[in-house]
Each structure stands twice: as structure tokens, then as C-alpha cells.
Write an enzyme that holds these catalytic residues in place. Structure first.
Site, PDB file in Angstrom:
ATOM      1  N   ASP A 185     -22.926  22.885  53.467  1.00  0.00           N
ATOM      2  CA  ASP A 185     -24.284  23.324  53.776  1.00  0.00           C
ATOM      3  C   ASP A 185     -24.421  23.285  55.299  1.00  0.00           C
ATOM      4  O   ASP A 185     -24.650  22.237  55.887  1.00  0.00           O
ATOM      5  CB  ASP A 185     -25.298  22.389  53.102  1.00  0.00           C
ATOM      6  CG  ASP A 185     -26.741  22.706  53.502  1.00  0.00           C
ATOM      7  OD1 ASP A 185     -26.971  23.709  54.216  1.00  0.00           O
ATOM      8  OD2 ASP A 185     -27.635  21.935  53.099  1.00  0.00           O
ATOM      9  N   LYS A 202     -28.048  28.094  64.288  1.00  0.00           N
ATOM     10  CA  LYS A 202     -28.035  28.963  63.105  1.00  0.00           C
ATOM     11  C   LYS A 202     -29.116  30.041  63.157  1.00  0.00           C
ATOM     12  O   LYS A 202     -28.913  31.156  62.682  1.00  0.00           O
ATOM     13  CB  LYS A 202     -28.234  28.081  61.871  1.00  0.00           C
ATOM     14  CG  LYS A 202     -28.267  28.828  60.549  1.00  0.00           C
ATOM     15  CD  LYS A 202     -28.398  27.811  59.435  1.00  0.00           C
ATOM     16  CE  LYS A 202     -28.539  28.418  58.069  1.00  0.00           C
ATOM     17  NZ  LYS A 202     -28.694  27.357  57.038  1.00  0.00           N
ATOM     18  N   GLU A 208     -28.186  29.456  49.482  1.00  0.00           N
ATOM     19  CA  GLU A 208     -28.572  28.037  49.460  1.00  0.00           C
ATOM     20  C   GLU A 208     -29.430  27.663  48.249  1.00  0.00           C
ATOM     21  O   GLU A 208     -29.129  26.681  47.567  1.00  0.00           O
ATOM     22  CB  GLU A 208     -29.261  27.660  50.780  1.00  0.00           C
ATOM     23  CG  GLU A 208     -28.249  27.569  51.912  1.00  0.00           C
ATOM     24  CD  GLU A 208     -28.863  27.606  53.310  1.00  0.00           C
ATOM     25  OE1 GLU A 208     -30.098  27.504  53.434  1.00  0.00           O
ATOM     26  OE2 GLU A 208     -28.107  27.741  54.277  1.00  0.00           O
ATOM     27  N   ASP A 216     -37.154  26.113  49.274  1.00  0.00           N
ATOM     28  CA  ASP A 216     -36.299  25.448  50.266  1.00  0.00           C
ATOM     29  C   ASP A 216     -36.835  25.674  51.670  1.00  0.00           C
ATOM     30  O   ASP A 216     -36.711  26.762  52.225  1.00  0.00           O
ATOM     31  CB  ASP A 216     -34.861  25.998  50.129  1.00  0.00           C
ATOM     32  CG  ASP A 216     -33.876  25.349  51.115  1.00  0.00           C
ATOM     33  OD1 ASP A 216     -34.309  24.547  51.973  1.00  0.00           O
ATOM     34  OD2 ASP A 216     -32.667  25.654  51.031  1.00  0.00           O
TER      35      ASP A 216
HETATM   36  N1  LIG Z   1     -40.042  13.058  56.387  1.00  0.00           N
HETATM   37  C1  LIG Z   1     -40.073  14.277  56.941  1.00  0.00           C
HETATM   38  N2  LIG Z   1     -41.255  14.896  57.182  1.00  0.00           N
HETATM   39  C2  LIG Z   1     -41.309  16.111  57.750  1.00  0.00           C
HETATM   40  N3  LIG Z   1     -40.221  16.812  58.125  1.00  0.00           N
HETATM   41  C3  LIG Z   1     -39.021  16.244  57.912  1.00  0.00           C
HETATM   42  C4  LIG Z   1     -38.870  14.981  57.317  1.00  0.00           C
HETATM   43  N4  LIG Z   1     -37.556  14.681  57.246  1.00  0.00           N
HETATM   44  C5  LIG Z   1     -36.898  15.734  57.772  1.00  0.00           C
HETATM   45  N5  LIG Z   1     -37.770  16.675  58.185  1.00  0.00           N
HETATM   46  C6  LIG Z   1     -37.468  17.962  58.823  1.00  0.00           C
HETATM   47  O1  LIG Z   1     -36.592  18.680  57.993  1.00  0.00           O
HETATM   48  C7  LIG Z   1     -35.823  19.569  58.799  1.00  0.00           C
HETATM   49  C8  LIG Z   1     -34.373  19.449  58.447  1.00  0.00           C
HETATM   50  O2  LIG Z   1     -34.234  19.722  57.089  1.00  0.00           O
HETATM   51  P1  LIG Z   1     -32.826  20.134  56.501  1.00  0.00           P
HETATM   52  O3  LIG Z   1     -31.774  19.192  56.946  1.00  0.00           O
HETATM   53  O4  LIG Z   1     -33.040  20.344  55.049  1.00  0.00           O
HETATM   54  O5  LIG Z   1     -32.655  21.526  57.227  1.00  0.00           O
HETATM   55  P2  LIG Z   1     -31.329  22.366  57.428  1.00  0.00           P
HETATM   56  O6  LIG Z   1     -30.642  22.451  56.115  1.00  0.00           O
HETATM   57  O7  LIG Z   1     -30.580  21.813  58.564  1.00  0.00           O
HETATM   58  O8  LIG Z   1     -31.937  23.767  57.865  1.00  0.00           O
HETATM   59  P3  LIG Z   1     -31.918  25.218  57.168  1.00  0.00           P
HETATM   60  O9  LIG Z   1     -31.740  25.004  55.703  1.00  0.00           O
HETATM   61  O10 LIG Z   1     -33.253  25.783  57.516  1.00  0.00           O
HETATM   62  O11 LIG Z   1     -30.821  25.938  57.818  1.00  0.00           O
HETATM   63  C9  LIG Z   1     -36.074  19.194  60.242  1.00  0.00           C
HETATM   64  O12 LIG Z   1     -36.973  20.120  60.815  1.00  0.00           O
HETATM   65  C10 LIG Z   1     -36.709  17.812  60.114  1.00  0.00           C
HETATM   66  O13 LIG Z   1     -37.586  17.546  61.187  1.00  0.00           O
HETATM   67 MG   LIG Z   2     -30.888  23.707  54.420  1.00  0.00          MG
END
Ligand SMILES: Nc1ncnc2c1ncn2[C@@H]1O[C@H](COP(=O)(O)OP(=O)(O)OP(=O)(O)O)[C@@H](O)[C@H]1O
Ligand SMILES: [Mg+2]
Length: 563
Positions: free
Chosen positions: A8, A70, A147, A170
Site C-alpha cells: 500500500d 503520490k 485500494e 477510503d
Molecule cells: N486520529 C486521526 N485523526 C485525524 N486524522 C488522522 C488521524 N490519524 C491519521 N490521520 C491522518 O490520516 C492520513 C494518513 O492516512 P493513511 O495512512 O490512511 O493515508 P495514505 O494511505 O498514506 O494516503 P492515500 O491512501 O490517500 O494515498 C494523514 O493525513 C493523517 O494526518
Molecule cells: Mg491509503
């Protein structure tokens, strides 16, 4: 055969998993952490830094650190890092290369095959770029998987007898995806996907940053937006504040000495309430509604026909998201899968299916949809740039559709078929996929000759477009490998390589299997890739790699010949 891992590759964080002992297992990185920040940087000595190390230097050397790369995938934009600039795919490749290193370490074997997930709403170009990044990192990209579909597979694996309509919501760091699936006796059928590739947690951070900047400016008369160091610190604190406000009502943002004014250090000090934050980001929340409406519209389902809403992505931890979904769909969302790992684990399940490790009796079968319309360029009374859709978006694949067209000009003997992907009525706004000509049309008045254009599209992203002159049966076609990087170097020189004779028999056998079309979908691609790898190794004089490819080819061919 070597393991296939699921990755991922997120905007904010990256996770990897492998399917073994009958279940997906998260792969830990070199720091024994399950989550790797999607950050790449260059240190003072000019060395590459990836993950936590890159993130750690972001505050000190923001100009040497790249985050949220990304979001720029497929944009053609370059990213400045230190003194040089890079294509987004080069930086994504650094991340993937780190994943390859730690996965090899974790599994105790060289890992070079992967299923990489992408937002369902990524277009063909963004998918190709992701594959290219994988290749640059030394991976064979076995499959690009959406995803939300991956998350649904993770869910499906432990809910095989459930018959229901599931909406996967998502909201990650940089992208938003909505997918509607039907689960029926272990078959996961994707009904529709939609989303917004420019909406994620990053935008919520930025709304808050903007507010902090504005307040600072009105208090101290200084604009911090141009100050790289201040920017990096405010970004970090804004994200902390956002996360804190998911569980508490107020948060005080304090950044000591954020800048100096008249030689004096000045602090940024603001208290933010959850209500204020929700106010600031109301328009972002509003933007999530459109894609939901679209999947419901495309599937002709009413909101009360959705049995379950599954939350994925870190940003779904914001209470306003949960409340908004409950209001909008009249149903409280659930969190039956881990929002941080469901996508990587689902990609590992897909990898397990490809590797033949998921027991077929477990019965996890998947169909998908094409998230964008596919069609050809035609002429109407006013212009010749009209998109005529042959396969509408959100059609279940594999599928085959035919449309009939007429000649546009008198005595026309050749028709050019231009293939496009996208939703605009004007093809020039859509994504060009390829073109070919069908010749030998009998010269007649305009509109008298008819041409059948047939699109067939399979789960591996192979799009075959055929054009047939109805009156003569004359046919022409093109094969377009969607989301596949086509620029393979020429390897025909293998024949003159010193070790060629030893491998000639297996190469012939594999080429025959490919040519005779006896291989089922996924395997054909795999055999082709292995053939390519073997020939490349022969040219490079790398007997070790050639033998490995040979072993894998033999195994792959045995699989079909046994059937
Ligand atoms: N407790 C929380 N409250 C609000 N936002 C949060 C919390 N924990 C994580 N995030 C937010 O979630 C986001 C990251 O989520 P995630 O790791 O699922 O994304 P990603 O898979 O890297 O991104 P994408 O799927 O969009 O490419 C960040 O913007 C982070 O600030
Ligand atoms: Mg993601």
C-alpha cells in the site's frame, strides 16, 4: 518460487504485507515498524534517506525532503530536492526500493514480485507511472489493485458467507475513494468506483495551516507562508492539532520561535476548538458527497440498500467524517478492518491468489469495474472531437461491447480509430490510449458504409479494440495494455548470447504457449514477463538470473500443461 508481497504505497504512509500460513501478515521495516512514512530526502552528505529518517530531518532541512509525492503521480511536474529536481516516479521508486530491502530482510529471501495498490480513481497514466516506479525499484509488478477493492478483499476473507452490499469509504492522506461492492458467497463483485485524487488528510492540514498563518499575520504583521522552515513546522503542528481534535475538543498549537521579528524570536500560539476546525474544513467534507452520489447513481442503488459502510484510511478517524456519513447515508459506518493495514493486507491476499497460495475452496473471487469510460473519437454536425463511449464507466469487467459507426465523408476508404479514456464529451480533454486504421472501405457516399467497433476489456487491463467493415468483413485491431508500461527494450539479441543454446528449448516452449494463446489471462502475462527476464539475463551474461527465470518459467508452464 519467490514470495509476492502486497504494497500500500500511500500518500502519507506505506505498508507492506505477505500472505503466509493462510493469512495476510504485515511486514516490518528495518526499524521493526509496521508503518513507514512516505517521505524521501537527501542528507547533508548527499545520501538518500527514506521513511522515518527522511521525516526526522524534514524540520531541519525542508528543502532536502519530499513528502506527499503520490499526489503528483502522472502530473508531469518535477519535485525539487536539494540542488536537483526529480520526477515523482523516481522518488516513489526510492520508497519502493526501501520496501523491497526490508521485505527481503523480513522474509529472508530476495523479494522482487509485488502487487501494488493505487486509488481506484487513478487514471491510466497514474497507474503506468506506479508500475514504472515499481520496476525502477526492481519489482515485477504482478498486478495493480484498486485500494478500496484491496480493503474489501481483506474484509471478504474473514466474512465469506456474507451476502451484502458494502460501501468502502477510503479517506487517506492525499486521496479519496468510494467503492460499492456486492458480496455473494465468497464472490466480491465491484459495482462502481468513484473518488477524488486531490482530497485527503493533507487538505485538512492545509486548511488549518492557512488559518494559523492568517491569525499570526493579523497579530504580528508577518507572513509565514514564504518561510520554508516556519512552513515545515506549522505543517507538522497543524497535523498534530488535527489528530488531537479527533479525540479532544480543544488543542493549543504552540511553536516557540517560529520566526524572528526585529531580531526577537516570536512564538505562534493559538488555541483551536474542534468546532472551529470543522468549520474551516466544511467545504472539504462537502466534496466527499459527490463521489458517493455517483456510485449510488451508477449502480442505481438507494442508500437504504447499502448494508454496510466500511471505513479505511487514517482520515476516517475524524469524528466529523463518521457523523457526516451517518447523516448522508442514514447508516452508521463501521470499522471491521484495521483502517491502517486493510489495504496492504488485501493486496497480500491478491498476491496470495496470484501465487496460488489462497485455497480456492476459500472461494474468494473478485470482479472489478473500469472507473473511467472508454470510447472512440467521432464527428458530429459541429466538431470532429466528440467522444463516443463504447464501454461506460463502472461496467463490470471482463466485458465486450460493440458500437456501429458510419463513414463520415464521401468515397471514404480509410477510417482512423482513435481510442480514449475519460468522461468529457470532448475527446481532447480525455486521455488518449492508441489509434489504428481500417482500410479497404468500398468508396460510397458518406454514411453508406458501416463499421462495427468492438472493445473487449479483461481483468488484467488488456483492452482489445477491433474495427470491422460490415459490408466486406475486413478487420483491423489494436491491443492496449492499460496500466502497463510498454517501453520494453528489445531483447532479440539473446540468440547470440554465449549461454543461449542451454535455454533455447524452454524459450521456444514458452513462446509457443504464448503464441497459441493457451495460457489463461494472468499466466500469459507472467510467462511473457519471465521470457523477457530470461532473455535479458542472457544478454547481460547473468546465468544465475537466467536459471532462476528458467525455473519459474518451467513451473508456470507445468501449471497450464497439467490442466
Ligand atoms: N486520529 C486521526 N485523526 C485525524 N486524522 C488522522 C488521524 N490519524 C491519521 N490521520 C491522518 O490520516 C492520513 C494518513 O492516512 P493513511 O495512512 O490512511 O493515508 P495514505 O494511505 O498514506 O494516503 P492515500 O491512501 O490517500 O494515498 C494523514 O493525513 C493523517 O494526518
Ligand atoms: Mg491509503
Amino acid at each position: 518460487m519467490s514470495a509476492i508481497i502486497g504494497i500500500d504505497l500511500g500518500t502519507s504512509t506505506t505498508e507492506a504485507a505477505v500472505y503466509r500460513n493462510g493469512k495476510p501478515e504485515i511486514i516490518l521495516n528495518l526499524d521493526h515498524a509496521a508503518v513507514t512514512p512516505s517521505v524521501v530526502g537527501i542528507d547533508q552528505g548527499g545520501n538518500w534517506l527514506v521513511g522515518e529518517r527522511a521525516r526526522a530531518q524534514a524540520l531541519l532541512f525542508p528543502e532536502n525532503t519530499a513528502m506527499e509525492v503520490k499526489r503528483k503521480t502522472g502530473s508531469g511536474e518535477r519535485i525539487a530536492l536539494g540542488k536537483a529536481t526529480f520526477e515523482p516516479v523516481e522518488l516513489q521508486a526510492r520508497l519502493l526500493s526501501y520496501v523491497r530491502t526490508y521485505a527481503s530482510e523480513f522474509l529472508g529471501e530476495e523479494v522482487d514480485r509485488a502487487v501494488i495498490s493505487v486509488p481506484a480513481y487513478f487514471n491510466d497514466r497514474q497507474r503506468r507511472e506506479t508500475i514504472r516506479a515499481g520496476k525502477m525499484a526492481g519489482f515485477f509488478v504482478e498486478r495493480i489493485l484498486n485500494e478500496p477493492t484491496a480493503a474489501a478483499m481483506r474484509y471478504g476473507l474473514s466474512h465469506l458467507d456474507e451476502n451484502s452490499h458494502v460501501l468502502v469509504y477510503d479517506l487517506g492522506g492525499g486521496t479519496f475513494d468510494v467503492t460499492l461492492l456486492e458480496m455473494f458467497e465468497g464472490v466480491l463483485e465491484v459495482k462502481a468506483s468513484s473518488g477524488d485524487n486531490q482530497l485527503g488528510g493533507k487538505d485538512f492540514d492545509e486548511a488549518l495551516m492557512e488559518w494559523l498563518f492568517a491569525h499570526f499575520q493579523s497579530k504580528h504583521g508577518k507572513n509565514l507562508r514564504q518561510d520554508r522552515y516556519a512552513l515545515a513546522r506549522v505543517k507538522e503542528e497543524a497535523e498534530k492539532c488535527k489528530i488531537a481534535l479527533s479525540t479532544q475538543d480543544t488543542y493549543r498549537v504552540i511553536i516557540p520561535a517560529v520566526c524572528t521579528i526585529n531580531g526577537q524570536p516570536v512564538a505562534l500560539d493559538e488555541t483551536v476548538t474542534r468546532a472551529q476546525f470543522e468549520n474551516l474544513t466544511a467545504d472539504l467534507l462537502e466534496r466527499t458527497h459527490d463521489p458517493i452520489d455517483r456510485v449510488l447513481g451508477d449502480t442505481r442503488l438507494r442508500d437504504d440498500e447499502i448494508d454496510r459502510v466500511i471505513l479505511v484510511g487514517g482520515s476516517t478517524r475524524m469524528p466529523m467524517i463518521v457523523e457526516d456519513i451517518a447523516r448522508f447515508l442514514g447508516r452508521a459506518p463501521e470499522q471491521p478492518v484495521d483502517p491502517d493495514f486493510a489495504v496492504a493486507e488485501g493486496a497480500a491476499v491478491m498476491a496470495g491468489i496470484i501465487a496460488g497460495e489462497v485455497d480456492e475452496r476459500e472461494g474468494l473471487v473478485m470482479t472489478d469495474v473500469n472507473p473511467f469510460s472508454l470510447g472512440v473519437r467521432v464527428r458530429d454536425e459541429r466538431t470532429d472531437t466528440v467522444m463516443s463511449v463504447v464501454i461506460p464507466r463502472n461496467t463490470t469487467i471482463p466485458t465486450e461491447r460493440t458500437e456501429r459507426y458510419a463513414t463520415a465523408s464521401p468515397r471514404q476508404t480509410v477510417a482512423k480509430i482513435e481510442v480514449y479514456q475519460g468522461e468529457s464529451r470532448d475527446v481532447t480533454h480525455n486521455h488518449f490510449l492508441g489509434e489504428f486504421e481500417v482500410k479497404g472501405i468500398p468508396p460510397k457516399p458518406a454514411g453508406m458504409e458501416k463499421i462495427n467497433v468492438t472493445f473487449s476489456y479483461d481483468l488484467n487491463g488488456l483492452l482489445v479494440v477491433r474495427a470491422a467493415i460490415v459490408s466486406t468483413g475486413e478487420e483491423a485491431m489494436i491491443e492496449i495494455h492499460m496500466g502497463r508500461d510498454e517501453e520494453k527494450p528489445d531483447v532479440s539479441a539473446w540468440k547470440t548470447a554465449p549461454d543461449a543454446p542451454r535455454f533455447r528449448a524452454i524459450i521456444r516452449r514458452a513462446e509457443r504457449a504464448v503464441a497459441q494463446n493457451t495460457l489463461p489471462g494472468g499466466l500469459k502475462e507472467r510467462v511473457e514477463t519471465l521470457l523477457f527476464k530470461l532473455k535479458q539475463a542472457l544478454i547481460a551474461g547473468n546465468v544465475h538470473d537466467a536459471e532462476r527465470a528458467e525455473g519459474e518459467l518451467t513451473a508456470a508452464l507445468r501449471k497450464t500443461e497439467a490442466q
